[in-house]
Write a protein that holds these residues in place. Structure first.
Motif, PDB file in Angstrom:
ATOM      1  N   ALA A 238      27.153  46.941 138.611  1.00 46.97           N
ATOM      2  CA  ALA A 238      25.891  46.894 137.862  1.00 46.97           C
ATOM      3  C   ALA A 238      25.139  45.590 138.137  1.00 46.97           C
ATOM      4  O   ALA A 238      23.919  45.590 138.322  1.00 46.97           O
ATOM      5  N   ILE A 239      25.873  44.493 138.189  1.00 46.54           N
ATOM      6  CA  ILE A 239      25.247  43.202 138.482  1.00 46.54           C
ATOM      7  C   ILE A 239      24.668  43.224 139.894  1.00 46.54           C
ATOM      8  O   ILE A 239      23.520  42.830 140.118  1.00 46.54           O
ATOM      9  N   ALA A 240      25.458  43.695 140.855  1.00 43.85           N
ATOM     10  CA  ALA A 240      25.038  43.666 142.260  1.00 43.85           C
ATOM     11  C   ALA A 240      23.881  44.616 142.554  1.00 43.85           C
ATOM     12  O   ALA A 240      23.014  44.304 143.376  1.00 43.85           O
ATOM     13  N   THR A 241      23.852  45.782 141.892  1.00 38.24           N
ATOM     14  CA  THR A 241      22.845  46.786 142.249  1.00 38.24           C
ATOM     15  C   THR A 241      21.568  46.699 141.430  1.00 38.24           C
ATOM     16  O   THR A 241      20.501  47.058 141.930  1.00 38.24           O
ATOM     17  N   THR A 242      21.639  46.248 140.182  1.00 43.37           N
ATOM     18  CA  THR A 242      20.426  46.254 139.350  1.00 43.37           C
ATOM     19  C   THR A 242      20.111  44.913 138.704  1.00 43.37           C
ATOM     20  O   THR A 242      18.967  44.473 138.731  1.00 43.37           O
ATOM     21  N   ALA A 243      21.096  44.261 138.110  1.00 42.01           N
ATOM     22  CA  ALA A 243      20.824  43.066 137.314  1.00 42.01           C
ATOM     23  C   ALA A 243      20.284  41.901 138.146  1.00 42.01           C
ATOM     24  O   ALA A 243      19.356  41.208 137.718  1.00 42.01           O
ATOM     25  N   LEU A 244      20.848  41.671 139.321  1.00 46.71           N
ATOM     26  CA  LEU A 244      20.400  40.543 140.143  1.00 46.71           C
ATOM     27  C   LEU A 244      18.938  40.689 140.558  1.00 46.71           C
ATOM     28  O   LEU A 244      18.225  39.695 140.696  1.00 46.71           O
ATOM     29  N   ARG A 245      18.500  41.920 140.745  1.00 43.40           N
ATOM     30  CA  ARG A 245      17.104  42.163 141.151  1.00 43.40           C
ATOM     31  C   ARG A 245      16.112  41.749 140.077  1.00 43.40           C
ATOM     32  O   ARG A 245      14.942  41.515 140.370  1.00 43.40           O
ATOM     33  N   ASN A 246      16.560  41.702 138.831  1.00 37.75           N
ATOM     34  CA  ASN A 246      15.662  41.355 137.720  1.00 37.75           C
ATOM     35  C   ASN A 246      15.542  39.854 137.493  1.00 37.75           C
ATOM     36  O   ASN A 246      14.743  39.436 136.660  1.00 37.75           O
ATOM     37  N   ILE A 247      16.322  39.062 138.187  1.00 38.06           N
ATOM     38  CA  ILE A 247      16.232  37.610 138.025  1.00 38.06           C
ATOM     39  C   ILE A 247      15.030  37.116 138.821  1.00 38.06           C
ATOM     40  O   ILE A 247      14.931  37.338 140.023  1.00 38.06           O
ATOM     41  N   LYS A 248      14.123  36.439 138.140  1.00 35.27           N
ATOM     42  CA  LYS A 248      12.873  35.986 138.766  1.00 35.27           C
ATOM     43  C   LYS A 248      12.765  34.461 138.823  1.00 35.27           C
ATOM     44  O   LYS A 248      11.684  33.936 139.013  1.00 35.27           O
ATOM     45  N   ALA A 249      13.852  33.759 138.649  1.00 40.34           N
ATOM     46  CA  ALA A 249      13.820  32.290 138.605  1.00 40.34           C
ATOM     47  C   ALA A 249      13.415  31.707 139.955  1.00 40.34           C
ATOM     48  O   ALA A 249      13.681  32.286 141.005  1.00 40.34           O
ATOM     49  N   THR A 250      12.789  30.544 139.903  1.00 38.64           N
ATOM     50  CA  THR A 250      12.323  29.887 141.128  1.00 38.64           C
ATOM     51  C   THR A 250      13.207  28.719 141.552  1.00 38.64           C
ATOM     52  O   THR A 250      13.074  28.228 142.665  1.00 38.64           O
ATOM     53  N   SER A 251      14.090  28.272 140.681  1.00 42.74           N
ATOM     54  CA  SER A 251      14.985  27.157 141.022  1.00 42.74           C
ATOM     55  C   SER A 251      16.430  27.607 140.890  1.00 42.74           C
ATOM     56  O   SER A 251      16.726  28.553 140.148  1.00 42.74           O
ATOM     57  N   PRO A 252      17.343  26.939 141.584  1.00 47.73           N
ATOM     58  CA  PRO A 252      18.762  27.314 141.468  1.00 47.73           C
ATOM     59  C   PRO A 252      19.286  27.213 140.027  1.00 47.73           C
ATOM     60  O   PRO A 252      20.031  28.090 139.579  1.00 47.73           O
ATOM     61  N   LEU A 253      18.894  26.192 139.308  1.00 46.23           N
ATOM     62  CA  LEU A 253      19.348  26.041 137.926  1.00 46.23           C
ATOM     63  C   LEU A 253      18.759  27.132 137.036  1.00 46.23           C
ATOM     64  O   LEU A 253      19.447  27.675 136.166  1.00 46.23           O
ATOM     65  N   GLY A 254      17.504  27.472 137.276  1.00 47.91           N
ATOM     66  CA  GLY A 254      16.879  28.565 136.531  1.00 47.91           C
ATOM     67  C   GLY A 254      17.550  29.888 136.839  1.00 47.91           C
ATOM     68  O   GLY A 254      17.763  30.719 135.952  1.00 47.91           O
ATOM     69  N   TRP A 255      17.898  30.096 138.119  1.00 47.68           N
ATOM     70  CA  TRP A 255      18.583  31.321 138.514  1.00 47.68           C
ATOM     71  C   TRP A 255      19.939  31.419 137.821  1.00 47.68           C
ATOM     72  O   TRP A 255      20.293  32.466 137.281  1.00 47.68           O
ATOM     73  N   LEU A 256      20.681  30.315 137.830  1.00 47.78           N
ATOM     74  CA  LEU A 256      21.999  30.301 137.185  1.00 47.78           C
ATOM     75  C   LEU A 256      21.865  30.574 135.688  1.00 47.78           C
ATOM     76  O   LEU A 256      22.656  31.332 135.115  1.00 47.78           O
ATOM     77  N   SER A 257      20.865  29.988 135.071  1.00 48.05           N
ATOM     78  CA  SER A 257      20.635  30.205 133.641  1.00 48.05           C
ATOM     79  C   SER A 257      20.371  31.680 133.351  1.00 48.05           C
ATOM     80  O   SER A 257      20.952  32.258 132.428  1.00 48.05           O
ATOM     81  N   GLU A 258      19.501  32.301 134.144  1.00 48.30           N
ATOM     82  CA  GLU A 258      19.203  33.725 133.944  1.00 48.30           C
ATOM     83  C   GLU A 258      20.413  34.602 134.256  1.00 48.30           C
ATOM     84  O   GLU A 258      20.657  35.603 133.577  1.00 48.30           O
ATOM     85  N   PHE A 259      21.187  34.222 135.276  1.00 47.71           N
ATOM     86  CA  PHE A 259      22.385  34.976 135.635  1.00 47.71           C
ATOM     87  C   PHE A 259      23.396  34.959 134.490  1.00 47.71           C
ATOM     88  O   PHE A 259      23.930  35.997 134.101  1.00 47.71           O
ATOM     89  N   LEU A 260      23.644  33.784 133.950  1.00 42.30           N
ATOM     90  CA  LEU A 260      24.624  33.663 132.862  1.00 42.30           C
ATOM     91  C   LEU A 260      24.139  34.318 131.572  1.00 42.30           C
ATOM     92  O   LEU A 260      24.941  34.616 130.690  1.00 42.30           O
ATOM     93  N   TYR A 261      22.843  34.558 131.466  1.00 42.84           N
ATOM     94  CA  TYR A 261      22.266  35.205 130.291  1.00 42.84           C
ATOM     95  C   TYR A 261      22.411  36.730 130.342  1.00 42.84           C
ATOM     96  O   TYR A 261      22.236  37.411 129.342  1.00 42.84           O
TER      97      TYR A 261
END
Length: 154
Positions: A97-120
């Motif tokens: 689910a993470i690999a096919t759908t959830a990762l596509r919804n992360i719109k962060a522009t920085s690595p720290l922002g991406w990690l924050s959205e991923f962990l959320y």
């Protein structure tokens, strides 16, 4: 400082309650999710459409397969039966689910922002809880413990 050690020791004695609540909550989440997808045609179609959009092969089969895994292994997790297997199977569902759908919804522009959205992502939280249950075992009130304690009395 002695009282801190005493309090921490007492908290550890209640670890079984945390395991039980986590196992019941996550197991019930998967059971109900799988049940909806198996027995409610609209939910099954929604799942099929999600798989189609994610370009998952054989969307009809995979919708039924994933729904069955969620339902069956959610039930086993609630009961604390075959807990390591249930955790592995449900973790597999979360990883896909993470690999096919959830990762596509992360719109962060920085690595720290991406990690924050991923962990959320809720899928990540479920994965962490399943990993903890895999390592800790099902706890005091479980079919696994009942079987294991019966086997040890032979």
């Amino acid at each position: 400082m002695v009282w801190v050690r005493t309090v921490l020791g007492e908290l550890h004695a209640w670890e079984w309650l945390g395991i039980l609540i986590a196992r019941l909550a996550v197991g019930l989440l998967f059971l109900l999710s799988g049940r909806g997808k198996l027995f409610v045609p609209e939910r099954r179609e929604q799942m099929r459409q999600t798989l189609l959009k994610a370009r998952v092969p054989f969307p009809e089969f995979n919708a039924l397969f994933v729904s069955t895994v969620e339902f069956l292994f959610g039930l086993l997790l609630i009961a604390g039966a075959l807990t390591p297997l249930a955790c592995v199977m449900l973790s597999g569902v979360m990883i896909v689910a993470i690999a096919t759908t959830a990762l596509r919804n992360i719109k962060a522009t920085s690595p720290l922002g991406w990690l924050s959205e991923f962990l959320y992502l809720p899928e990540v939280l479920y994965l962490v809880i399943l990993f903890w249950l895999f390592l800790s075992g099902p706890g005091r009130f479980s079919v696994d413990r009942l079987i294991l304690s019966s086997a040890l009395h032979w």
